[in-house]
Design a protein around this motif. Sequence first.
Motif, short mmCIF file in Angstrom:
data_model
loop_
_atom_site.label_atom_id
_atom_site.label_comp_id
_atom_site.label_asym_id
_atom_site.label_seq_id
_atom_site.Cartn_x
_atom_site.Cartn_y
_atom_site.Cartn_z
N ARG A 263 2.72 -16.55 2.14
CA ARG A 263 2.65 -17.70 1.15
C ARG A 263 1.53 -18.08 0.53
O ARG A 263 1.10 -18.72 -0.35
CB ARG A 263 3.30 -19.01 2.00
N TYR A 264 0.29 -17.86 1.34
CA TYR A 264 -0.89 -18.27 0.86
C TYR A 264 -2.00 -17.00 1.02
O TYR A 264 -1.81 -16.13 1.97
CB TYR A 264 -1.78 -19.16 1.90
N ASP A 265 -2.60 -16.40 0.17
CA ASP A 265 -3.24 -15.17 0.42
C ASP A 265 -4.76 -15.30 -0.49
O ASP A 265 -4.70 -16.17 -1.42
CB ASP A 265 -2.42 -13.93 -0.27
N ARG A 266 -5.39 -14.38 -0.42
CA ARG A 266 -6.75 -13.97 -1.12
C ARG A 266 -6.39 -13.16 -2.08
O ARG A 266 -6.08 -13.38 -3.17
CB ARG A 266 -7.59 -13.86 -0.11
N ILE A 267 -6.34 -11.68 -1.65
CA ILE A 267 -6.09 -10.64 -2.52
C ILE A 267 -4.99 -9.82 -2.16
O ILE A 267 -4.84 -8.75 -2.55
CB ILE A 267 -7.28 -9.58 -2.51
N ALA A 268 -4.35 -10.06 -0.91
CA ALA A 268 -3.31 -9.32 -0.23
C ALA A 268 -2.19 -9.12 -0.88
O ALA A 268 -1.62 -7.92 -1.09
CB ALA A 268 -3.31 -9.68 1.36
N ASN A 269 -1.53 -9.96 -1.45
CA ASN A 269 -0.22 -9.97 -2.31
C ASN A 269 -0.53 -9.07 -3.28
O ASN A 269 0.49 -8.26 -3.76
CB ASN A 269 0.09 -11.42 -2.75
N LYS A 270 -1.62 -9.03 -4.23
CA LYS A 270 -1.80 -8.16 -5.04
C LYS A 270 -1.94 -6.58 -4.57
O LYS A 270 -1.16 -5.59 -5.14
CB LYS A 270 -3.08 -8.49 -6.00
N LEU A 271 -2.38 -6.42 -3.59
CA LEU A 271 -2.35 -5.24 -3.12
C LEU A 271 -1.22 -4.49 -2.50
O LEU A 271 -0.90 -3.42 -2.59
CB LEU A 271 -3.58 -5.20 -1.82
N ILE A 272 -0.45 -5.50 -1.85
CA ILE A 272 1.18 -5.10 -1.43
C ILE A 272 1.63 -4.62 -2.87
O ILE A 272 2.36 -3.63 -2.66
CB ILE A 272 1.59 -6.42 -0.84
N GLU A 273 1.43 -5.51 -3.90
CA GLU A 273 2.19 -4.97 -4.98
C GLU A 273 1.77 -3.53 -5.62
O GLU A 273 2.81 -2.57 -6.03
CB GLU A 273 2.01 -6.16 -6.41
N GLU A 274 0.62 -3.37 -5.48
CA GLU A 274 0.00 -2.05 -5.82
C GLU A 274 0.50 -0.70 -4.73
O GLU A 274 0.08 0.44 -5.17
CB GLU A 274 -1.30 -2.06 -6.08
N SER A 275 0.55 -1.03 -3.56
CA SER A 275 0.53 -0.14 -2.52
C SER A 275 1.92 0.65 -2.66
O SER A 275 3.23 0.19 -3.22
CB SER A 275 0.66 -0.89 -1.10
N ASP A 276 1.79 2.02 -2.32
CA ASP A 276 2.79 2.81 -2.36
C ASP A 276 3.53 3.08 -0.80
O ASP A 276 4.47 3.77 -0.80
CB ASP A 276 2.46 4.14 -2.93
N LEU A 277 2.74 2.59 0.01
CA LEU A 277 3.46 2.58 1.50
C LEU A 277 2.90 1.51 2.24
O LEU A 277 1.54 1.37 2.49
CB LEU A 277 2.80 3.93 2.30
#
Length: 577
Positions: A263-277
């Motif tokens: 719900r609240y993040d710094r940079i993590a949600n974008k990294l999750i989008e870009e991650s392949d695993l």
Amino acid sequence: MPTNEMTGGEALARMLQAFEGGPMFGMGGFQLLPFYDAARRMGLKHYLINDERCGAFAADAYAKVTGRVGLCDATLGPGATNLVTALVESLNAGVPVVAIVGDTHRLHSWKNMTQESRQLDILRPAVKEVIRVEYIERIPELVRRAFAVATSGRPGPVVLDVPEDVCHATYPFDEEEFVVDPIHRAAPSLRVRPDATALDTAVDMLKAAERPLMLCGGGIHISRAAEAVTAFAEATNIPVAHTMSGKGAVACTSPLSAGLFGRYDRIANKLIEESDLLFVVGCKLGEIATKRYTVPPKGKTVIHLDIVAEEMGRTLTPALSLWGDARATLDEMRAALAGSGMKEKLAGWAGDVPKRMAAWRQDVDARLTSEERPINMARLMHELNLNLPADATLVADGGFAAHWGGLLYDTKQPGRGFVPDRGFASIGYGVPGGIGAALGAAHDKLGPVVALTGDGGFNMVMGELETARRLGLAFTVIVVNNAASGYVKALQHLMYGEGAYQSSDLAETNYATVVEAFGCKGIRVERPEELGPALQAAMAEKGRPTLLDVVVTRDPAKMLPAVDNRTVQVKKGDRVA
């Protein structure tokens, strides 16, 4: 075999002594008086609390900090039912607690005994197991059972229900009956690893990944696995994001830390989008962590490691499920990945994380260093980061305090330096949580304890400052004073617009003055530049609690936990993430 005639209450106390239990928090009644008498004679660390819920909260925080079993007790009826909220916190958060509860004399049950209720029916869904003691001679066996259940698998609370006549009766116990297995003094008492074939598959999947990311939840701390996570991440260059309960899986200051996700993040949600695993470890992937079940986005490949098999597949379908203990499994996987070249392969992916974090910090610096009055919440969190030492413990009350702390507080070393009540997220945890954490920190020789709570949460439990003062505990309570039920008022503002507030305002109160009557030190903080000196003064105080009454923004548009406060009004019926 020598025998010793004793009451059931003394047998209970002897068993707690054998488990090296304590401190214990409770409020006595006639049913458990023999136990209290034995505790006095034996020197057990038992402390009177002013509300049973707070006693169980204190036991929960002590267990979270130390890993040892938290202990509390309550008398028949309202004492027992007052435990429910705190026991659900421990149940949902996987915290080992044993609660001894007095019950009616069995010969008098269901004859309108004073304070009698269907207390076991009420308590049963709030705990991992309810154990009823029907025979005095079974007390040692059933106390052993309570500690075994509380510390094994996914830890949790256990109620030991003791009828009045069982507690007051006497029996010639053999000394050997009070021998216990020391592995059940702390959690996790037993560790298991996933199927070997599944582990091999997980290792192969990680080797093949180009942009893997770890998502760590509170299970990391239940397993005491923060050092294992850090070692695994550093050996492989896999970045780590965390939930509120998972903060400290790696130090927030680590270059591999991607911070809070969901719900609240710094940079993590974008990294999750870009991650392949995505490698999910000790995380239930609940509503907050998944931003109302939208993070991760559909189609992501997920490996899910958890000690509770039922959690896997609850909110998303993993490509691979690993059923086992986090620490034992990560250690084994790290060994299997040695020499794989992952660290070199992922150097670029990992190296981008501190760059993104630095850009985020630069983007929000104006809020973190804000000079505005009343004080900006981001500035308060920034000052905590500047002033708290690496071995400090920050206890965060439910809702508002936990969300701000989860987003902006930086742990400086791996471990459970951030203790939020996110199992049930009830407010009122701050002060009793601070009591339990302060005792736990003293046991483990840790640094200062700071408890962050809202004025609404503090109003619920301020009487426990008498407990803390009586015990001579020197910890700091920060009251976020916004004269409101801040989270509710902010949501009302978000959904219905300015001025549309109902039952969300509190009276303006100077809490620094209030706590002086308890014999505590009170400091009113109205200017941002006063925060650092006030924190230093509070941490230097000896023998009593200090309360910082921090006057923060009254603007509901700036109350939501984010440095980019949400100010856009949404239409009625829209979903708020």
